[in-house]
Motif scaffolding. Structure first.
Motif, PDB file in Angstrom:
ATOM      1  N   HIS A   7      51.282  42.104  38.097  1.00  0.00           N
ATOM      2  CA  HIS A   7      51.342  41.812  39.677  1.00  0.00           C
ATOM      3  C   HIS A   7      50.699  40.874  40.904  1.00  0.00           C
ATOM      4  CE1 HIS A   7      55.924  43.096  38.672  1.00  0.00           C
ATOM      5  NE2 HIS A   7      55.274  44.530  38.586  1.00  0.00           N
ATOM      6  N   ILE A   8      50.254  39.967  40.645  1.00  0.00           N
ATOM      7  CA  ILE A   8      49.895  39.419  41.668  1.00  0.00           C
ATOM      8  C   ILE A   8      49.604  39.589  42.968  1.00  0.00           C
ATOM      9  CG2 ILE A   8      48.381  37.035  41.648  1.00  0.00           C
ATOM     10  CD1 ILE A   8      48.471  37.732  39.068  1.00  0.00           C
ATOM     11  N   ASP A   9      48.149  39.912  43.163  1.00  0.00           N
ATOM     12  CA  ASP A   9      48.701  40.884  44.629  1.00  0.00           C
ATOM     13  C   ASP A   9      46.981  40.097  44.890  1.00  0.00           C
ATOM     14  OD1 ASP A   9      47.782  42.213  47.263  1.00  0.00           O
ATOM     15  OD2 ASP A   9      48.370  43.877  46.610  1.00  0.00           O
ATOM     16  N   SER A  10      46.856  38.839  46.039  1.00  0.00           N
ATOM     17  CA  SER A  10      45.570  38.814  46.515  1.00  0.00           C
ATOM     18  C   SER A  10      44.876  39.471  47.557  1.00  0.00           C
ATOM     19  CB  SER A  10      45.962  37.382  47.011  1.00  0.00           C
ATOM     20  OG  SER A  10      46.624  37.738  48.315  1.00  0.00           O
ATOM     21  N   LYS A  11      45.533  40.206  47.301  1.00  0.00           N
ATOM     22  CA  LYS A  11      44.528  41.603  48.272  1.00  0.00           C
ATOM     23  C   LYS A  11      44.052  42.591  48.152  1.00  0.00           C
ATOM     24  CE  LYS A  11      47.707  41.646  52.252  1.00  0.00           C
ATOM     25  NZ  LYS A  11      49.085  42.011  53.263  1.00  0.00           N
ATOM     26  N   THR A  12      44.635  42.515  46.748  1.00  0.00           N
ATOM     27  CA  THR A  12      43.787  43.311  45.872  1.00  0.00           C
ATOM     28  C   THR A  12      42.223  43.639  45.281  1.00  0.00           C
ATOM     29  OG1 THR A  12      46.100  44.014  44.534  1.00  0.00           O
ATOM     30  CG2 THR A  12      43.801  44.851  43.205  1.00  0.00           C
ATOM     31  N   LEU A 236      41.298  53.164  35.874  1.00  0.00           N
ATOM     32  CA  LEU A 236      41.242  52.276  34.551  1.00  0.00           C
ATOM     33  C   LEU A 236      40.194  51.373  35.094  1.00  0.00           C
ATOM     34  CD1 LEU A 236      44.642  52.246  32.795  1.00  0.00           C
ATOM     35  CD2 LEU A 236      42.638  54.215  32.970  1.00  0.00           C
ATOM     36  N   ASN A 237      39.202  51.409  33.975  1.00  0.00           N
ATOM     37  CA  ASN A 237      38.495  50.293  34.149  1.00  0.00           C
ATOM     38  C   ASN A 237      37.983  49.469  32.622  1.00  0.00           C
ATOM     39  OD1 ASN A 237      36.980  51.065  36.483  1.00  0.00           O
ATOM     40  ND2 ASN A 237      35.901  52.129  35.338  1.00  0.00           N
ATOM     41  N   ILE A 238      39.025  47.795  33.135  1.00  0.00           N
ATOM     42  CA  ILE A 238      38.973  47.386  31.999  1.00  0.00           C
ATOM     43  C   ILE A 238      38.593  46.904  30.882  1.00  0.00           C
ATOM     44  CG2 ILE A 238      40.417  45.302  30.497  1.00  0.00           C
ATOM     45  CD1 ILE A 238      42.313  47.963  32.004  1.00  0.00           C
ATOM     46  N   GLY A 239      38.022  46.978  28.633  1.00  0.00           N
ATOM     47  CA  GLY A 239      36.745  47.051  28.426  1.00  0.00           C
ATOM     48  C   GLY A 239      36.481  45.420  28.147  1.00  0.00           C
ATOM     49  N   SER A 253      38.954  35.932  31.921  1.00  0.00           N
ATOM     50  CA  SER A 253      40.424  35.683  33.023  1.00  0.00           C
ATOM     51  C   SER A 253      41.149  37.815  32.351  1.00  0.00           C
ATOM     52  CB  SER A 253      41.513  35.462  30.810  1.00  0.00           C
ATOM     53  OG  SER A 253      42.340  35.648  30.783  1.00  0.00           O
ATOM     54  N   LYS A 254      40.041  38.144  32.042  1.00  0.00           N
ATOM     55  CA  LYS A 254      40.193  39.579  31.632  1.00  0.00           C
ATOM     56  C   LYS A 254      39.777  40.199  33.012  1.00  0.00           C
ATOM     57  CE  LYS A 254      39.641  42.753  27.764  1.00  0.00           C
ATOM     58  NZ  LYS A 254      38.550  43.495  26.545  1.00  0.00           N
ATOM     59  N   ALA A 255      38.935  39.804  33.442  1.00  0.00           N
ATOM     60  CA  ALA A 255      38.322  40.277  34.652  1.00  0.00           C
ATOM     61  C   ALA A 255      39.540  40.051  35.503  1.00  0.00           C
ATOM     62  CB  ALA A 255      37.043  39.514  35.068  1.00  0.00           C
ATOM     63  N   ASN A 256      39.879  38.608  35.293  1.00  0.00           N
ATOM     64  CA  ASN A 256      41.237  38.554  36.924  1.00  0.00           C
ATOM     65  C   ASN A 256      42.284  39.368  36.054  1.00  0.00           C
ATOM     66  OD1 ASN A 256      40.067  36.519  38.310  1.00  0.00           O
ATOM     67  ND2 ASN A 256      40.548  34.699  36.873  1.00  0.00           N
ATOM     68  N   TYR A 257      42.463  39.817  34.883  1.00  0.00           N
ATOM     69  CA  TYR A 257      43.431  41.411  34.396  1.00  0.00           C
ATOM     70  C   TYR A 257      43.267  41.970  35.829  1.00  0.00           C
ATOM     71  CZ  TYR A 257      46.602  43.950  32.050  1.00  0.00           C
ATOM     72  OH  TYR A 257      47.252  45.291  31.068  1.00  0.00           O
ATOM     73  N   ALA A 258      42.421  42.544  35.219  1.00  0.00           N
ATOM     74  CA  ALA A 258      42.021  43.473  36.282  1.00  0.00           C
ATOM     75  C   ALA A 258      41.773  43.603  37.731  1.00  0.00           C
ATOM     76  CB  ALA A 258      40.650  44.255  35.607  1.00  0.00           C
ATOM     77  N   LYS A 259      41.133  42.734  38.371  1.00  0.00           N
ATOM     78  CA  LYS A 259      41.211  42.255  39.629  1.00  0.00           C
ATOM     79  C   LYS A 259      43.086  42.255  40.390  1.00  0.00           C
ATOM     80  CE  LYS A 259      39.604  39.058  42.951  1.00  0.00           C
ATOM     81  NZ  LYS A 259      38.909  37.469  43.481  1.00  0.00           N
ATOM     82  N   ALA A 286      31.979  37.612  35.324  1.00  0.00           N
ATOM     83  CA  ALA A 286      33.600  39.135  35.844  1.00  0.00           C
ATOM     84  C   ALA A 286      32.621  39.169  36.929  1.00  0.00           C
ATOM     85  CB  ALA A 286      33.124  40.383  34.721  1.00  0.00           C
ATOM     86  N   PHE A 287      31.788  39.208  37.306  1.00  0.00           N
ATOM     87  CA  PHE A 287      30.484  39.116  38.565  1.00  0.00           C
ATOM     88  C   PHE A 287      31.266  38.854  39.318  1.00  0.00           C
ATOM     89  CE2 PHE A 287      28.280  39.831  42.542  1.00  0.00           C
ATOM     90  CZ  PHE A 287      28.443  41.050  42.216  1.00  0.00           C
ATOM     91  N   GLU A 288      31.549  37.456  39.252  1.00  0.00           N
ATOM     92  CA  GLU A 288      31.589  36.144  39.910  1.00  0.00           C
ATOM     93  C   GLU A 288      33.524  35.707  40.284  1.00  0.00           C
ATOM     94  OE1 GLU A 288      30.578  32.691  38.372  1.00  0.00           O
ATOM     95  OE2 GLU A 288      28.368  33.426  39.284  1.00  0.00           O
ATOM     96  N   ALA A 289      34.163  36.829  39.496  1.00  0.00           N
ATOM     97  CA  ALA A 289      35.477  36.505  39.964  1.00  0.00           C
ATOM     98  C   ALA A 289      36.054  37.214  40.348  1.00  0.00           C
ATOM     99  CB  ALA A 289      36.015  36.775  37.830  1.00  0.00           C
ATOM    100  N   PHE A 290      35.561  39.003  40.477  1.00  0.00           N
ATOM    101  CA  PHE A 290      36.126  39.965  41.403  1.00  0.00           C
ATOM    102  C   PHE A 290      35.232  39.619  42.555  1.00  0.00           C
ATOM    103  CE2 PHE A 290      35.635  43.445  38.246  1.00  0.00           C
ATOM    104  CZ  PHE A 290      37.351  43.036  37.641  1.00  0.00           C
ATOM    105  N   ASN A 291      34.437  38.553  43.006  1.00  0.00           N
ATOM    106  CA  ASN A 291      33.853  37.591  44.274  1.00  0.00           C
ATOM    107  C   ASN A 291      34.413  37.253  45.079  1.00  0.00           C
ATOM    108  OD1 ASN A 291      31.626  40.060  45.114  1.00  0.00           O
ATOM    109  ND2 ASN A 291      31.712  39.542  42.917  1.00  0.00           N
ATOM    110  N   GLU A 292      35.345  36.342  43.919  1.00  0.00           N
ATOM    111  CA  GLU A 292      35.868  34.897  44.499  1.00  0.00           C
ATOM    112  C   GLU A 292      37.175  35.457  45.629  1.00  0.00           C
ATOM    113  OE1 GLU A 292      35.845  32.178  40.090  1.00  0.00           O
ATOM    114  OE2 GLU A 292      37.298  33.173  40.836  1.00  0.00           O
ATOM    115  N   LYS A 293      36.777  34.449  46.766  1.00  0.00           N
ATOM    116  CA  LYS A 293      38.403  34.563  47.758  1.00  0.00           C
ATOM    117  C   LYS A 293      39.479  34.596  46.982  1.00  0.00           C
ATOM    118  CE  LYS A 293      35.344  36.473  50.852  1.00  0.00           C
ATOM    119  NZ  LYS A 293      35.242  38.015  50.746  1.00  0.00           N
TER     120      LYS A 293
END
Length: 293
Positions: A7-12, A236-239, A253-259, A286-293
């Motif tokens: 489920h996509i949640d922009s606050k996560t 859970l951290n995704i490999g 894509s995998k980083a966004n799955y986790a994010k 991956a790092f940049e995917a987590f830091n994108e707004k």
């Protein structure tokens, strides 16, 4: 069992970008700003739970540990972990023999925590990707011993290699992080509920080297089973692999799955598989995917 949908949640916004380092590239090339944690893998144990250096020259290993410890001056938020377990055939045998003995498990727990403290590291990652179902109880006992020692004063006797006398670590960090790296598909061999209660992270490994696009389908199914057996989603951290057919698009894509799925983050294998000559572009994606707004 119904497959879990993301489920996509922009606050996560998970914070963990955990990067393995296997020692095959020079430690001075690592970038401490694109990971929240670095896990070092070049130490091992014998069947009695004593620390040894099976992969590289002892002085090289200790020099790398010393260099990694000083990376905190570059990024004060960086966490450093030691990984130990069944990540190669020789160590798989030693790890399983250690697990089979209560006294060896106790000895190992003391030694690895003492080793972490001496190196000024923040914690331990127990790599158990080739679990034996009959040793599930022994594995939980080891995790419990480690957790008890982490929660108590580190005043016990430890057996460390004599080469440690060469280095003068500050010893001002007590290890507090306990994580496990596991095979996402081997869920029947783990006591998932009890593991999840004791550890800070569970690093789920599932790679498809020929077609990374299939990973999310397989992973979604495996995650559903882990959750139904008592795992906490935010632990859970995704490999993520930096080798095989993976590219920046697949890793993002995998980083966004986790994010957006509410996971703790990702665990990346590894610095060594990425291209250090151009700034580790796969890890950076991956790092940049987590830091994108």
């Amino acid at each position: 069992m119904n497959r879990r949908s993301v489920h996509i949640d922009s606050k996560t916004s998970p914070s963990n970008v955990i990067c393995y380092y296997h020692g095959s590239i020079n430690v001075s090339l690592l970038n401490p700003h694109i990971c929240t944690h670095i896990i070092y893998t070049s130490i091992g144990i014998d069947r009695d739970g004593n620390i040894k250096f099976p992969y590289a020259d002892e002085i090289q290993v200790l020099s790398e540990l010393n260099f990694l410890e000083k990376m905190r001056k570059i990024n004060e938020n960086l966490k450093l972990l030691l990984s130990i377990g069944d990540n190669c055939e020789d160590q798989r045998r030693s790890f399983n023999l250690m697990l089979s003995s209560q006294s060896s498990r106790k000895n190992f727990a003391k030694n690895i925590l003492g080793f972490c403290r001496k190196c000024n590291f923040d914690g331990i990652d127990i790599n158990c990707q080739y679990p034996q179902k009959q040793q599930s109880g022994a594995f939980i006992d080891l995790i419990k011993k480690l957790k008890e020692l982490i929660n108590g004063p580190l005043s016990f006797e430890v057996s460390l290699p004599t080469e440690f006398e060469v280095f003068n670590f500050d010893e001002n960090v007590d290890p507090q992080i306990l994580s496990v790296t596991v095979n996402a598909h081997a869920f029947n061999a783990y006591d998932i509920k009890h593991i999840s209660k004791k550890v800070k992270f569970i690093n789920l490994i599932i790679f498809d080297m020929e077609m990374p696009s299939r990973e999310l389908i397989n992973l979604d199914h495996a995650v559903s089973i882990w959750l139904s057996n008592g795992a906490n989603l935010n632990k859970l951290n995704i490999g993520v692999a930096t080798y095989g057919c993976n590219d920046s698009k697949a890793i993002r894509s995998k980083a966004n799955y986790a994010k957006f799925g509410g996971f703790g983050g990702v665990v990346i294998h590894s610095f060594d598989g990425d291209d250090c000559s151009v700034g580790f572009p796969l890890i950076r994606s991956a790092f940049e995917a987590f830091n994108e707004k």
